[in-house]
Design an enzyme around this catalytic site. Structure first.
Site, PDB file in Angstrom:
ATOM      1  N   ARG A 277       0.883  -1.186   0.000  1.00 19.60           N
ATOM      2  CA  ARG A 277       0.000   0.000   0.000  1.00 19.60           C
ATOM      3  C   ARG A 277       0.907   1.219   0.000  1.00 19.60           C
ATOM      4  O   ARG A 277       1.676   1.433   0.939  1.00 19.60           O
ATOM      5  CB  ARG A 277      -0.917   0.006   1.219  1.00 19.60           C
ATOM      6  CG  ARG A 277      -1.609   1.338   1.406  1.00 19.60           C
ATOM      7  CD  ARG A 277      -2.740   1.308   2.403  1.00 19.60           C
ATOM      8  NE  ARG A 277      -3.882   0.618   1.861  1.00 19.60           N
ATOM      9  CZ  ARG A 277      -5.111   0.672   2.389  1.00 19.60           C
ATOM     10  NH1 ARG A 277      -5.341   1.387   3.469  1.00 19.60           N
ATOM     11  NH2 ARG A 277      -6.106   0.015   1.827  1.00 19.60           N
TER      12      ARG A 277
ATOM     13  N   HIS B   9      -7.369   0.817  -6.445  1.00 15.02           N
ATOM     14  CA  HIS B   9      -7.552  -0.036  -5.256  1.00 15.02           C
ATOM     15  C   HIS B   9      -8.223  -1.345  -5.714  1.00 15.02           C
ATOM     16  O   HIS B   9      -9.376  -1.621  -5.409  1.00 15.02           O
ATOM     17  CB  HIS B   9      -8.426   0.697  -4.241  1.00 15.02           C
ATOM     18  CG  HIS B   9      -8.397   0.116  -2.856  1.00 15.02           C
ATOM     19  ND1 HIS B   9      -7.619  -0.984  -2.514  1.00 15.02           N
ATOM     20  CD2 HIS B   9      -9.046   0.483  -1.723  1.00 15.02           C
ATOM     21  CE1 HIS B   9      -7.810  -1.261  -1.228  1.00 15.02           C
ATOM     22  NE2 HIS B   9      -8.667  -0.390  -0.730  1.00 15.02           N
TER      23      HIS B   9
ATOM     24  N   GLN C 134     -10.091  -3.923  -3.275  1.00 16.56           N
ATOM     25  CA  GLN C 134     -11.403  -3.497  -2.795  1.00 16.56           C
ATOM     26  C   GLN C 134     -12.474  -3.772  -3.846  1.00 16.56           C
ATOM     27  O   GLN C 134     -13.590  -4.181  -3.527  1.00 16.56           O
ATOM     28  CB  GLN C 134     -11.376  -2.001  -2.460  1.00 16.56           C
ATOM     29  CG  GLN C 134     -12.691  -1.497  -1.885  1.00 16.56           C
ATOM     30  CD  GLN C 134     -13.004  -2.093  -0.526  1.00 16.56           C
ATOM     31  OE1 GLN C 134     -12.184  -2.040   0.360  1.00 16.56           O
ATOM     32  NE2 GLN C 134     -14.192  -2.679  -0.378  1.00 16.56           N
TER      33      GLN C 134
ATOM     34  N   ASP D 243     -17.141   7.112  -1.602  1.00 12.22           N
ATOM     35  CA  ASP D 243     -15.908   7.021  -0.802  1.00 12.22           C
ATOM     36  C   ASP D 243     -15.670   8.400  -0.194  1.00 12.22           C
ATOM     37  O   ASP D 243     -16.386   9.362  -0.514  1.00 12.22           O
ATOM     38  CB  ASP D 243     -14.748   6.608  -1.745  1.00 12.22           C
ATOM     39  CG  ASP D 243     -13.431   6.345  -1.033  1.00 12.22           C
ATOM     40  OD1 ASP D 243     -13.432   6.195   0.202  1.00 12.22           O
ATOM     41  OD2 ASP D 243     -12.386   6.315  -1.724  1.00 12.22           O
TER      42      ASP D 243
ATOM     43  N   CYS E 198     -16.219   1.634   0.537  1.00 10.37           N
ATOM     44  CA  CYS E 198     -15.065   0.790   0.887  1.00 10.37           C
ATOM     45  C   CYS E 198     -14.690   0.898   2.359  1.00 10.37           C
ATOM     46  O   CYS E 198     -14.026   0.011   2.889  1.00 10.37           O
ATOM     47  CB  CYS E 198     -13.878   1.143   0.008  1.00 10.37           C
ATOM     48  SG  CYS E 198     -13.280   2.831   0.213  1.00 10.37           S
TER      49      CYS E 198
ATOM     50  N   ARG F 168     -13.440  -8.717   1.735  1.00  9.69           N
ATOM     51  CA  ARG F 168     -11.999  -8.490   1.520  1.00  9.69           C
ATOM     52  C   ARG F 168     -11.227  -9.753   1.908  1.00  9.69           C
ATOM     53  O   ARG F 168     -10.309 -10.177   1.214  1.00  9.69           O
ATOM     54  CB  ARG F 168     -11.502  -7.296   2.363  1.00  9.69           C
ATOM     55  CG  ARG F 168     -12.004  -5.929   1.934  1.00  9.69           C
ATOM     56  CD  ARG F 168     -11.451  -5.499   0.587  1.00  9.69           C
ATOM     57  NE  ARG F 168     -10.012  -5.435   0.563  1.00  9.69           N
ATOM     58  CZ  ARG F 168      -9.283  -4.391   0.953  1.00  9.69           C
ATOM     59  NH1 ARG F 168      -9.869  -3.299   1.361  1.00  9.69           N
ATOM     60  NH2 ARG F 168      -7.956  -4.413   0.873  1.00  9.69           N
TER      61      ARG F 168
HETATM   62  N1  NVA Z   1      -9.858   6.697  -1.418  1.00  8.99           N
HETATM   63  C1  NVA Z   1      -9.455   6.266  -0.106  1.00  8.99           C
HETATM   64  C2  NVA Z   1      -9.699   4.811   0.054  1.00  8.99           C
HETATM   65  C3  NVA Z   1      -9.362   4.276   1.423  1.00  8.99           C
HETATM   66  C4  NVA Z   1      -9.591   2.795   1.563  1.00  8.99           C
HETATM   67  C5  NVA Z   1      -7.994   6.614   0.127  1.00  8.99           C
HETATM   68  O1  NVA Z   1      -7.181   6.439  -0.785  1.00  8.99           O
HETATM   69  O2  NVA Z   1      -7.676   7.091   1.220  1.00  8.99           O
HETATM   70  N1   CP Z   2     -11.178  -0.188   2.450  1.00 11.70           N
HETATM   71  C1   CP Z   2      -9.907  -0.245   2.880  1.00 11.70           C
HETATM   72  O1   CP Z   2      -8.975  -0.470   2.119  1.00 11.70           O
HETATM   73  O2   CP Z   2      -9.776  -0.072   4.219  1.00 11.70           O
HETATM   74  P1   CP Z   2      -8.416   0.130   5.032  1.00 11.70           P
HETATM   75  O3   CP Z   2      -7.871   1.486   4.632  1.00 11.70           O
HETATM   76  O4   CP Z   2      -8.830   0.093   6.461  1.00 11.70           O
HETATM   77  O5   CP Z   2      -7.456  -0.954   4.669  1.00 11.70           O
END
Ligand code: NVA
Ligand code: CP
Length: 308
Positions: free
Chosen positions: A109, A136, A139, A224, A264, A292
């Site tokens: 990540r 992502h 997800q 989101d 998500c 997930r």
């Molecule tokens: N769009 C959000 C998704 C988090 C799971 C982010 O990138 O922070």
């Molecule tokens: N939806 C998702 O990826 O959650 P986290 O940021 O908690 O991993």
């Protein structure tokens, strides 16, 4: 003989799967869920190790991958830049060469999509994108498994994305092309997804700046946060622009009567979604979060266990 870089499959984007592979993986996620529910002992990844590199926070991604590896009889290692050499400037290529000689699969990540691509290019083992600023994919696998479980195949269905044209929106765009559904994106002007991604799926995507129009007759409404993890300083400036795009009961009423709601998570009730929607009868966000675990187990199995 250990695999050489590029000899293995990765999941950096949903386009690393064929439409057939994606459908098989979603079905396998549902099967693995049922097996866990029945208490079946299935440990195909005994002695396997997953390295998880987190340059951003996470609850779901970390817990689902770590629990999934444990349930499969394997092991997961959590790595953060704060306490590894990655945070002290070790080149990503070198980290990839070293880590991939010691583990069986890597999840990352991070910020730039190029980082996961660079890691994969220098890795001997499969690399999974656990979220970048651009995409992502894990997800989306969970969202799609959830849709299939509740409503059947999503082919030909209408999906509305409401809010920021962000990494989740862009993975919805990839899913639309992979699994053959149409996507209406309702976002504030100036917050559209990547122009190249839009033109690559021309005909399948519609961009509007009105949430009710985006939601009209949709089978699935997804949203989101208004500012992603790499944009948190921007939230204050975005609030006024995004407030008309909250998914409210009125937005849900514009959709098909049996439309599902997905997010998500983590969610901000009163910002991108009204509490009455996320906690209401059309919301499937808890199934979506749980999936997930199951779909990523299917993904790990797909990447690591040789087929019949
Ligand atoms: N769009 C959000 C998704 C988090 C799971 C982010 O990138 O922070
Ligand atoms: N939806 C998702 O990826 O959650 P986290 O940021 O908690 O991993």
């Amino acid at each position: 003989m250990p695999a050489t870089p590029t000899a293995c499959r990765h999941l950096l984007s949903l386009f690393d799967l064929s439409p057939e592979e994606a459908r098989t993986l979603l079905a396998r996620g549902t099967e693995l869920k049922a097996m866990r529910c029945r208490g079946e002992d299935y440990r195909p990844l005994r002695h396997c190790t997953l390295a998880m590199i987190f340059e951003k926070s996470s609850t779901r991604t970390r817990v689902s991958f770590e629990a999934g590896m444990a349930q499969f009889g394997g092991h997961a290692i959590f790595l953060s830049p704060r306490d590894t050499q990655l945070g002290r400037g070790e080149p990503i290529e070198d980290a990839a060469r070293v880590i991939s000689r010691m583990v069986d699969v890597v999840m990352i990540r991070t910020f730039d999509q190029e980082t996961v691509e660079c890691f994969a290019a220098h890795s001997r083992v499969p690399v999974i994108n656990g979220l970048t600023n651009r995409l992502h994919p894990c997800q989306l696998l969970a969202d799609m498994q959830t849709y299939f479980e509740h409503r059947g195949d999503i082919r030909g269905r209408r999906v509305a994305w409401i809010g920021d044209g962000n990494n989740m929106c862009q993975s919805y765009m990839e899913a639309a092309r992979l699994l053959d559904f149409s996507l209406r994106i309702g976002c504030p002007a100036g917050f559209e997804p990547d122009a190249q991604l839009l033109s690559a799926g021309a005909g399948r995507f519609t961009v509007v700046h009105d949430p009710l129009e985006a939601a009209r007759d949709a089978d699935l409404i997804a949203t989101d946060v208004w500012a992603s993890m790499h944009q948190e300083g921007e939230l204050e400036n975005r609030l006024d622009l995004f407030s008309p795009f909250q998914v409210t009961d009125a937005v849900m009423a514009a959709a098909a009567p049996d439309a599902l709601f997905m997010h998500c998570l983590p969610a901000h009730r009163g910002e991108e979604v009204a509490a009455s929607v996320i906690d209401g009868p059309q919301s499937v966000v808890w199934d979506e979060a749980e999936n997930r675990l199951h779909v990523q187990k299917a993904l790990l199995e797909f990447l690591l266990v040789p087929g019949p």
